[in-house]
Scaffold this active site. Structure first.
Site, PDB file in Angstrom:
ATOM      1  N   HIS A   1       0.820  -1.219   0.000  1.00  0.00           N
ATOM      2  CA  HIS A   1       0.000   0.000   0.000  1.00  0.00           C
ATOM      3  C   HIS A   1       0.853   1.267   0.000  1.00  0.00           C
ATOM      4  O   HIS A   1       1.919   1.331   0.579  1.00  0.00           O
ATOM      5  CB  HIS A   1      -1.024  -0.001   1.137  1.00  0.00           C
ATOM      6  CG  HIS A   1      -0.488  -0.032   2.534  1.00  0.00           C
ATOM      7  ND1 HIS A   1      -0.144   1.103   3.232  1.00  0.00           N
ATOM      8  CD2 HIS A   1      -0.281  -1.069   3.385  1.00  0.00           C
ATOM      9  CE1 HIS A   1       0.247   0.775   4.449  1.00  0.00           C
ATOM     10  NE2 HIS A   1       0.192  -0.539   4.566  1.00  0.00           N
TER      11      HIS A   1
ATOM     12  N   ASP B   1       5.896   1.049   6.743  1.00  0.00           N
ATOM     13  CA  ASP B   1       4.509   0.591   6.596  1.00  0.00           C
ATOM     14  C   ASP B   1       3.800   1.573   5.677  1.00  0.00           C
ATOM     15  O   ASP B   1       3.259   2.566   6.148  1.00  0.00           O
ATOM     16  CB  ASP B   1       3.859   0.543   7.972  1.00  0.00           C
ATOM     17  CG  ASP B   1       2.480  -0.064   7.981  1.00  0.00           C
ATOM     18  OD1 ASP B   1       2.021  -0.517   6.919  1.00  0.00           O
ATOM     19  OD2 ASP B   1       1.840  -0.057   9.051  1.00  0.00           O
TER      20      ASP B   1
ATOM     21  N   GLU C   1      -5.006   1.853   2.738  1.00  0.00           N
ATOM     22  CA  GLU C   1      -4.968   0.610   3.506  1.00  0.00           C
ATOM     23  C   GLU C   1      -5.119   0.890   4.995  1.00  0.00           C
ATOM     24  O   GLU C   1      -5.792   0.137   5.711  1.00  0.00           O
ATOM     25  CB  GLU C   1      -3.653  -0.127   3.227  1.00  0.00           C
ATOM     26  CG  GLU C   1      -3.588  -1.544   3.807  1.00  0.00           C
ATOM     27  CD  GLU C   1      -3.007  -1.635   5.207  1.00  0.00           C
ATOM     28  OE1 GLU C   1      -2.944  -2.754   5.754  1.00  0.00           O
ATOM     29  OE2 GLU C   1      -2.617  -0.585   5.779  1.00  0.00           O
ATOM     30  N   GLU C   2      -4.505   1.962   5.463  1.00  0.00           N
ATOM     31  CA  GLU C   2      -4.452   2.236   6.899  1.00  0.00           C
ATOM     32  C   GLU C   2      -5.799   2.634   7.491  1.00  0.00           C
ATOM     33  O   GLU C   2      -5.941   2.718   8.706  1.00  0.00           O
ATOM     34  CB  GLU C   2      -3.421   3.330   7.188  1.00  0.00           C
ATOM     35  CG  GLU C   2      -1.977   2.947   6.884  1.00  0.00           C
ATOM     36  CD  GLU C   2      -1.418   1.885   7.812  1.00  0.00           C
ATOM     37  OE1 GLU C   2      -2.149   1.443   8.715  1.00  0.00           O
ATOM     38  OE2 GLU C   2      -0.254   1.501   7.625  1.00  0.00           O
TER      39      GLU C   2
ATOM     40  N   ASP D   1       3.689  -6.538   3.263  1.00  0.00           N
ATOM     41  CA  ASP D   1       3.557  -5.456   4.233  1.00  0.00           C
ATOM     42  C   ASP D   1       4.607  -5.635   5.324  1.00  0.00           C
ATOM     43  O   ASP D   1       5.488  -6.500   5.215  1.00  0.00           O
ATOM     44  CB  ASP D   1       2.140  -5.493   4.836  1.00  0.00           C
ATOM     45  CG  ASP D   1       1.614  -4.134   5.252  1.00  0.00           C
ATOM     46  OD1 ASP D   1       2.400  -3.325   5.781  1.00  0.00           O
ATOM     47  OD2 ASP D   1       0.416  -3.867   5.056  1.00  0.00           O
TER      48      ASP D   1
ATOM     49  N   HIS E   1       4.077   2.274  12.981  1.00  0.00           N
ATOM     50  CA  HIS E   1       3.094   3.294  13.351  1.00  0.00           C
ATOM     51  C   HIS E   1       3.703   4.321  14.308  1.00  0.00           C
ATOM     52  O   HIS E   1       3.091   4.727  15.303  1.00  0.00           O
ATOM     53  CB  HIS E   1       1.827   2.666  13.940  1.00  0.00           C
ATOM     54  CG  HIS E   1       0.950   2.045  12.900  1.00  0.00           C
ATOM     55  ND1 HIS E   1      -0.423   2.167  12.904  1.00  0.00           N
ATOM     56  CD2 HIS E   1       1.240   1.310  11.789  1.00  0.00           C
ATOM     57  CE1 HIS E   1      -0.930   1.527  11.851  1.00  0.00           C
ATOM     58  NE2 HIS E   1       0.073   0.992  11.164  1.00  0.00           N
TER      59      HIS E   1
END
Length: 358
Positions: free
Chosen positions: A65, A179, A211-212, A234, A322
């Site tokens: 992504h 990510d 995606e997130e 991922d 994250h």
């Protein structure tokens, strides 16, 4: 810096939160389009590179992504301070005093996430995590009007700031947005290695959007492609830092890509999983198993499209996801590419049929 590191730097330094992935998509397409037979984009903005091995062969989708977790400007107060909405999952303890970039109408604007200083908090308040709703971004504006003059307005994207940096152990790479820029890099490198190879498939390297915030771009991209097999590539959880037990996460950097057995979005397809594991063992490619109780990958949307797509997530163990910066191991990236390439070389129509029945 070699060509691979340059690509990884370009991908991770690019800015793109859910709903504003254009800058990242342009970098992705710059690298993957010379390797593809055809490029197209779905109506939401996911980028699809098609590489033909055999015209009527199985369609294999490799999806990373484009977006990264970030923020969106929600309002500007009279003193010029910026309030924001998180876009994607954030843990408030990793946010304070971190530098960010607001993608304003007049160019990038630098800011820092601020809060009350601990000196003015009560003893009880200092013991508690600071709430995201009480945070703000300081861009050095003295008023709302000045902030607007800087080109900042509600709806603007706010992106974590961090520069790609190889560590002293040059196999360990520090950057923002692993990510999921590492998934994009895997898709690019798989097509690069297939460029002059014969294989019995049509391969799609895909950069999905949003995606997130719910695996959204994977839905539309998969409807566009209608693949026979899907791989979500991922990041995954690394369990090799202090305080993490093996029961929580046991993967280690440098020990191979993770084959995800289960996450909150999908139970991996057993036939495809067994085929990938067998391929890894036949080619002496290291791998690790992983389960993730919370969260998911694009495979969660891919496998539910149409009448179903056998799917598997292959991930790279990464520290501190994250947040503003993560660490991963270059060998894990290279072994993930090697594994997927070997799988594609073996994945003919008969194999796909046998996997579905497994």
């Amino acid at each position: 810096m070699d060509e691979t590191l340059t690509m990884l730097k370009d991908l991770t330094d690019a800015k793109g939160i859910p709903g504003n992935e254009k800058e990242v998509r342009e970098v992705f397409e710059r690298y993957i389009s010379p390797l593809a037979d055809e490029m197209k984009m779905d109506n939401l903005g996911s980028s699809i590179a098609k590489k033909i091995g055999k015209e009527d062969g199985p369609k294999i989708m490799i999806a990373g992504h484009l977006d990264e977790v970030g923020f969106m400007v929600s309002r500007i107060d009279d003193k010029g301070f910026i309030y924001f909405q998180t876009v994607g999952g954030w843990w408030n303890q990793v946010m304070l005093a971190q530098r960010v970039t607001i993608m304003g109408s007049k160019g990038d604007v630098t800011g820092v996430i601020g809060s009350k200083p601990p000196h003015v908090l009560s003893a009880d308040a200092r013991k508690k995590p600071y709430e995201i709703k009480d945070m703000f971004i300081d861009i050095g504006a003295s008023s709302r009007e000045e902030a607007l003059e800087f080109g900042v307005k509600p709806g603007d994207s706010v992106v974590p700031y961090f520069e790609f940096t190889p560590l002293k152990n040059e196999k360990l790479l520090l950057a923002k947005a692993w990510d999921n820029r590492i998934g994009l890099a895997i898709a690019i490198e798989v097509l690069r290695q297939l460029k002059d190879q014969e294989h019995p498939n049509v391969v799609y390297g895909v950069g999905t959007i949003q995606e997130e915030v719910g695996l959204r771009g994977a839905k539309t991209a998969t409807h566009t492609i209608q693949p026979d097999i899907g791989f979500g590539v991922d990041v995954g959880i690394a369990g090799d830092t202090p305080g993490i037990s093996d029961n929580e996460a046991d993967s280690k950097l440098g020990k191979g890509p993770q084959i995800v057995l289960y996450d909150a979005s999908m139970v991996s397809h057993k036939g495809l999983r067994d085929f990938v594991v067998k391929t890894a063992e036949e080619n002496d490619i290291p791998y690790q198993f992983a389960t993730i109780a919370g969260g998911g990958t694009d495979s969660g949307s891919i496998h539910l499209t149409g009448n179903g797509v056998p799917s598997l997530s292959i991930t790279i163990a990464t520290r501190y996801i994250h947040s503003h910066a993560g660490i991963l191991h270059r060998d894990d990236f290279e072994n993930a590419v090697k594994l997927i390439v070997e799988v594609i070389r073996k994945m003919d129509s008969d194999t796909v049929k046998s996997l579905v029945l497994a």
